[in-house]
Design an enzyme around this catalytic site. Structure first.
Site, short mmCIF file in Angstrom:
data_model
loop_
_atom_site.label_atom_id
_atom_site.label_comp_id
_atom_site.label_asym_id
_atom_site.label_seq_id
_atom_site.Cartn_x
_atom_site.Cartn_y
_atom_site.Cartn_z
N CYS A 35 -103.77 119.19 58.95
CA CYS A 35 -103.29 117.95 58.33
C CYS A 35 -104.31 117.41 57.32
O CYS A 35 -105.41 117.00 57.70
CB CYS A 35 -103.04 116.91 59.44
SG CYS A 35 -102.79 115.23 58.85
N CYS A 38 -105.32 113.71 57.66
CA CYS A 38 -106.18 113.56 58.84
C CYS A 38 -107.65 113.78 58.48
O CYS A 38 -108.55 113.15 59.04
CB CYS A 38 -105.79 114.55 59.94
SG CYS A 38 -104.10 114.34 60.57
#
Length: 285
Positions: A35, A38
């Site tokens: 991600c 993230c």
């Protein structure tokens, strides 16, 4: 990982999250290695967990490795942040927030600041007003209340540099700042720029006589930086990039990158850095 931020799995969720959440808010960051947002949010949360020093705890959950936890908390996209306190889900957000908004969120959910916490905020307000001596006095008081708070110590060093008290700042920066290494290195880079102080009026006159003198323009950029006139320092270096990007093997670009390094880690310069990142990109493309 530290005492304030740690990885959590379903096996130790009760001991690491549910139990401490009875006494302190626990921020649960659901993330995954693939991600990209993230990768932006996670290090910011880790940094702020250290800065807040126990006013909240950060539990990081790999949602791919712990799908049961993600499902239990209704995680549909990541990053997803949930806050548990005293057995309740008290707040949440999805996506990566800018640091300013992230701080606002954490201020809402974190425990009240202990002695010295409010003093740091008061000092920051005084710096904004240009009352540097008063800000320094607040930070000295805050440091006495929390002698291990490296963020407060670096705030004081920053103010000393703005006051031109570079010798004192250099002595203090000789210490170890493991919890705030990035910011300490940025301040050291700023101190190195300050070491090259020169007479700006003389350089401005020389440049006015010959606007194509790129070397003088870069000297002027360094002189502005030494006086904490960072916008003017950026503008002078950027002008070299615009006029001749190849000059001095890209010396204009390198000067801008040095300024980015020197100002990194200080939230007050985030907007300025973003602005000149855009401008440098436009000039090079």
């Amino acid at each position: 990982m530290s005492q304030f931020s740690f990885d959590v799995s379903i096996e130790d969720f009760e001991t690491k999250v549910l139990a401490p959440a009875q006494d302190v808010p626990v921020v649960i960051d659901f993330w995954a290695p693939w991600c990209e947002p993230c990768k932006v949010l996670k290090p910011m949360l880790e940094k702020l967990a250290e800065e807040y020093a126990g006013r909240f705890l950060l539990a990081m959950v790999d949602s791919d490795a712990n799908p049961e936890l993600a499902q239990h908390f209704g995680v549909r996209s990541i990053p997803s942040v949930k806050v548990l306190f005293q057995g309740q889900l008290v707040d949440e957000f999805n996506g990566a927030l800018p640091e300013g908004q992230l701080r606002e969120f954490l201020e809402r959910i974190a425990l009240p600041a202990g002695p010295g916490g409010n003093l740091r905020e008061e000092a920051a307000a005084l710096v904004t007003e240009g009352k540097l001596e008063e800000a320094l006095a607040k930070l000295v008081e805050a440091s006495k209340a929390k002698p291990d708070d490296q963020a407060v110590q670096l705030d004081a060093i920053d103010v000393l540099m703005q006051l031109g008290r570079n010798d004192e700042a250099q002595q203090l920066l000789a210490g170890e700042f493991a919890q705030e290494a990035e910011r300490a290195n940025a301040l050291r880079a700023r101190l190195a720029l300050a070491a090259g102080a020169a007479d700006t009026a003389e350089l401005e006159a020389k440049l006015a006589a010959n606007p194509a003198d790129h070397a003088t323009r870069l000297d002027l950029s360094r002189a502005y930086a030494a006086q904490s006139r960072f916008r003017e320092a950026f503008e002078a270096a950027l002008e070299v990039v615009i006029r001749d990007r190849a000059f001095g093997e890209g010396a204009g670009r390198k000067a801008i990158l040095q300024l980015f390094e020197a100002l990194g880690g200080s939230e007050q310069y985030d907007d300025l850095i973003r602005e000149f990142r855009r401008k440098m990109s436009a000039a090079l493309n």
